[in-house]
Scaffold this active site. Structure first.
Site, PDB file in Angstrom:
ATOM      1  N   SER A 251       0.824  -1.198   0.000  1.00 56.01           N
ATOM      2  CA  SER A 251       0.000   0.000   0.000  1.00 56.01           C
ATOM      3  C   SER A 251       0.863   1.256   0.000  1.00 56.01           C
ATOM      4  CB  SER A 251      -0.968  -0.036   1.191  1.00 56.01           C
ATOM      5  OG  SER A 251      -1.927   0.982   1.094  1.00 56.01           O
ATOM      6  N   ASP A 396      -3.377   6.502  -3.222  1.00 54.42           N
ATOM      7  CA  ASP A 396      -2.126   5.970  -2.707  1.00 54.42           C
ATOM      8  C   ASP A 396      -1.608   4.940  -3.715  1.00 54.42           C
ATOM      9  OD1 ASP A 396      -3.984   3.963  -2.229  1.00 54.42           O
ATOM     10  OD2 ASP A 396      -3.113   3.382  -0.297  1.00 54.42           O
ATOM     11  N   ASP A 398      -1.396   1.728  -4.209  1.00 52.31           N
ATOM     12  CA  ASP A 398      -2.214   0.609  -4.700  1.00 52.31           C
ATOM     13  C   ASP A 398      -3.656   1.029  -4.955  1.00 52.31           C
ATOM     14  OD1 ASP A 398      -2.846   0.780  -1.961  1.00 52.31           O
ATOM     15  OD2 ASP A 398      -3.393  -1.327  -1.865  1.00 52.31           O
ATOM     16  N   ASP A 400      -6.207   2.026  -3.245  1.00 50.73           N
ATOM     17  CA  ASP A 400      -7.389   1.681  -2.450  1.00 50.73           C
ATOM     18  C   ASP A 400      -7.813   2.837  -1.554  1.00 50.73           C
ATOM     19  OD1 ASP A 400      -5.326   1.500  -0.607  1.00 50.73           O
ATOM     20  OD2 ASP A 400      -5.941  -0.447   0.209  1.00 50.73           O
TER      21      ASP A 400
END
Length: 702
Positions: A251, A396, A398, A400
């Protein structure tokens, strides 16, 4: 178990990665009693070191240089000359890598890249994949796998695939179960796993290793077609009807980290006791060089992305589309999917921050690739202002999470003075100066999206959910709209399972910029979705613009209806997580009697379970009502004339980073006239500042 050195030698003998083999060999060489005559742990170790040189340059923090402290361009032999110092440093490095291991939990695995069980690497990942495969093949795994590992209170409220808006399975581009080895009638179905990955160092290799271990164990494995956002993997899991999903990502962690997130067949991240069962299965895995590894996985086509985009465009977005958005992917994998999503939904293409739009695992333009961190949004805000954008959005790495910034109303320059130092200024009186921008908090965006979703859906069984550390505003919104409200532990693994019997989950959020947006049929992704949230925010902002308003106006409307809900966060990052453990223990033993001049009226130990929620490591402090405006105190009694004001602080360790987090909220009503919003906001902000200062004194980490 053997010494650290013995464990390292055993690890080296089974490690398939030339980079981590070279790293480990350098440590072993530096700690060897005598470099002469000691056998290498595996034939060709010196060749492995040479093989790894080029690859190590591209992999942050995993090469032999990082392990031994070698400076750039400084040969190993130069460091070896300082024998005592090098041996001591290498021994400490071995202890760090082999004295502990990354623990598999509800967040899966996450840690620094490097060799050994306390690092993310190919051996660690293959062991995790083998443990997951073993759990999927265990006798307890069945067609009812979706309920496995769910707490009893959540099972009845878990939205079914139909209720959660699961789209029909598209045949085009979807791998056939028959092609993948569908069993004959009466046979037990072959478990299936879909695997995604981001653009971090090692992510694609870790995903392929997972697919190889899964197929070697006899499972069906589907690999996503390329680097893609985490929510696309979460969508694919339910769309394909897979039994589990794996997303290789860390992440918004620093560049040197990577992670391994596991989803179950219900489409959500795993929860206890399933995490412990998988962890036990991982611990039972032997050497990875003895694992059967297959190559019969299926690489999915772009059709899976198209299915996600088509489903996303059906969520409640409104009809307005006139909006200019500046966007950054923060060097992550969100850009392509977000651009496609905007096009599918009919929005103009966003303005892009060129320096941050291409995936780069080193995240070169930001200190931390987290839009919550100071400075991370600077480039997108600069672009938004230069192009006159209505909105700035960031995902961000990734994708999500979704961060949102809005322009403040333009300020006009004052009339030019006729005397004094500024006399004769060439600035035109009343000329607008450049706009300032304000980041919206996760709670502010969550409140706005909640009402947006509730305006575009119907039914008293609708349920909205947030966490115990998020604002209390959502509960008031739910009551005003006549819908159901639930509170969960932090994390979307809990949010999406918090609905009760007969509830229809349509929206959930957490203050850390995570949002799960759905329509009447529920969300298409049972996790936070930064792409879907960006679309919903764009739809909301476009509607407001059409009506001559802004998101700031909508926030003021909410303040007048529900009161000002000012929230903030304070985090303490440490090098040693034991400091956090000790701090929580001290706090439980001797909680403060007051914070920022307010008496602590109640302490809830979340480890004991509160409100029917599972136990978690955290403390909640309820404080005396705030006296927001001394001028409004009753002169006779000293009591506040603003009843209903309140404050609370929640303290908990982060589940993914070495941080202690404090979540603050001050709630203050606005007068009946509604003209005091700005003043109440300012006073509430001052209250938050005072609480931060008090907590900084309470937690004085070295």
């Amino acid at each position: 178990m053997g010494t650290y050195r013995e464990r390292a030698l055993d690890w080296l003998a089974q490690d398939p990665d030339p980079v981590t083999r070279a790293e480990l060999q350098a440590l072993l060489d530096a700690t060897a009693p005598s470099h002469a005559g000691e056998p290498q742990a595996e034939a060709g170790a010196e060749a492995a070191t040479g093989e790894a040189e080029a690859e190590a340059e591209a992999r942050t923090g995993t090469g032999a240089e990082a392990a031994t402290g070698r400076s750039e361009g400084r040969p190993v032999s130069a460091i070896a000359a300082q024998a005592a110092q090098a041996a001591q440093a290498a021994q400490a490095a071995l202890a760090d890598r082999f004295g502990a291991k990354l623990e598999f939990g509800t967040a899966g695995l996450r840690g620094e890249l490097g060799a050994g069980p306390n690092r993310m690497n190919r051996v660690t990942v293959m062991r995790a994949a083998a443990g997951l495969a073993a759990r999927l093949l265990a006798p307890t795994t069945s067609s009812s796998h979706a309920d496995a590992g769910q707490p009893p209170y959540a099972k009845a409220g878990r939205p079914s695939h139909a209720k959660a808006g699961r789209p029909p399975r598209a045949e085009a581009g979807r791998p056939s179960r028959a092609d993948a080895g569908r069993p004959s009638p009466g046979e037990r179905p072959v478990p299936s796993v879909v695997i995604g990955y981001d653009a971090r160092h090692g992510s694609e290799q870790f995903a392929r290793d997972t697919a190889g271990v899964m197929t070697g164990a006899g499972l069906t494995a589907w690999l996503m077609p390329r680097t893609l956002p985490t929510p696309v993997l979460a969508f694919a899991l339910r769309f394909l009807g897979a039994d589990a999903g794996v997303m290789v990502t860390a992440s918004h962690n620093p560049p040197r980290d990577n992670g391994y997130k596991v989803y179950w067949g219900d489409g959500a991240q795993i929860v206890p006791p399933l995490d412990a069962e998988i962890s036990d299965a991982i611990d039972a895995v032997g050497r990875v060089d003895e694992l059967p590894v297959g190559d019969g996985w299926t690489v999915l086509g772009e059709e899976i992305v198209e299915a996600y985009l088509q489903s996303l465009a059906k969520t409640p977005l409104g009809t307005a589309r006139d909006l200019t958005v500046a966007y950054t992917a923060l060097h992550g994998v969100g850009a392509t999917t977000l651009i496609q999503a905007f096009r599918h939904a009919g929005f103009p293409a966003p303005l892009l921050v060129d320096e941050q739009i291409t995936p780069d695992p080193d995240f070169p333009t930001v200190a931390f690739p987290n839009p919550e961190e100071p400075g991370a949004m600077d480039l997108v805000l600069r672009l938004a202002e230069s192009q006159g954008a209505d909105l700035a959005i960031a995902n961000d790495p990734d994708a999500d999470r979704c961060a949102v910034a809005v322009p403040l109303p333009p300020r006009a320059t004052p009339a030019a003075p006729t005397s004094g130092p500024a006399a004769g200024s060439t600035a035109d009186p009343g000329q607008d100066i450049p706009r300032e921008w304000r980041m919206l908090t996760g709670d502010e965006v969550g409140g706005l999206l909640a009402e947006h979703i509730l305006r575009h859906t119907s039914g008293s069984d609708r349920t909205v959910v947030t966490t115990i550390v998020s604002s209390s505003l959502l509960g008031r919104i739910a009551a005003a709209h006549g819908v159901r409200f639930a509170e969960s532990l932090t994390g979307f693994k809990w949010i999406v399972k918090a609905a009760g019997p007969g509830d229809r989950f349509v929206f959930g959020y957490e203050e850390a910029l995570g949002y799960c947006v759905g329509g009447d049929d529920g969300p298409i992704v049972l996790d936070k979705d930064g792409i879907g949230a960006a679309l919903a925010v764009a739809g909301l902002a476009a509607e407001a613009k059409r009506d001559g308003r802004t998101l700031l106006d909508l926030l003021d409307d909410q303040a007048r209806r529900y009161g000002v809900h000012a929230t903030g966060q304070l985090s303490f990052r440490v090098d040693d997580v034991a400091l956090i453990t000790d701090a929580m223990a001290r706090l439980r033993k001797a909680p403060p009697s007051e914070l920022a001049g307010r008496a602590v009226t109640a302490v809830d130990d979340l480890a004991a379970g509160v409100g029917g929620l599972p136990p978690t490591d955290g403390l909640r402090f309820r404080l005396d009502p705030a006296r927001l405006d001394p001028a409004r105190l009753d002169p006779a009694t000293g009591d506040s004339e603003q009843p209903g004001s309140s404050a609370r602080v929640v303290v908990r360790p982060s589940g993914t980073e070495p941080k202690l987090k404090c979540y603050l909220e001050v709630v203050a009503p606005v007068g009946a006239s509604g003209d005091e919003v700005a003043a109440v906001r300012a006073q509430s902000a001052a209250e938050l500042t005072a609480l931060r200062a008090a907590l900084s004194v309470l937690f004085s980490f070295p």
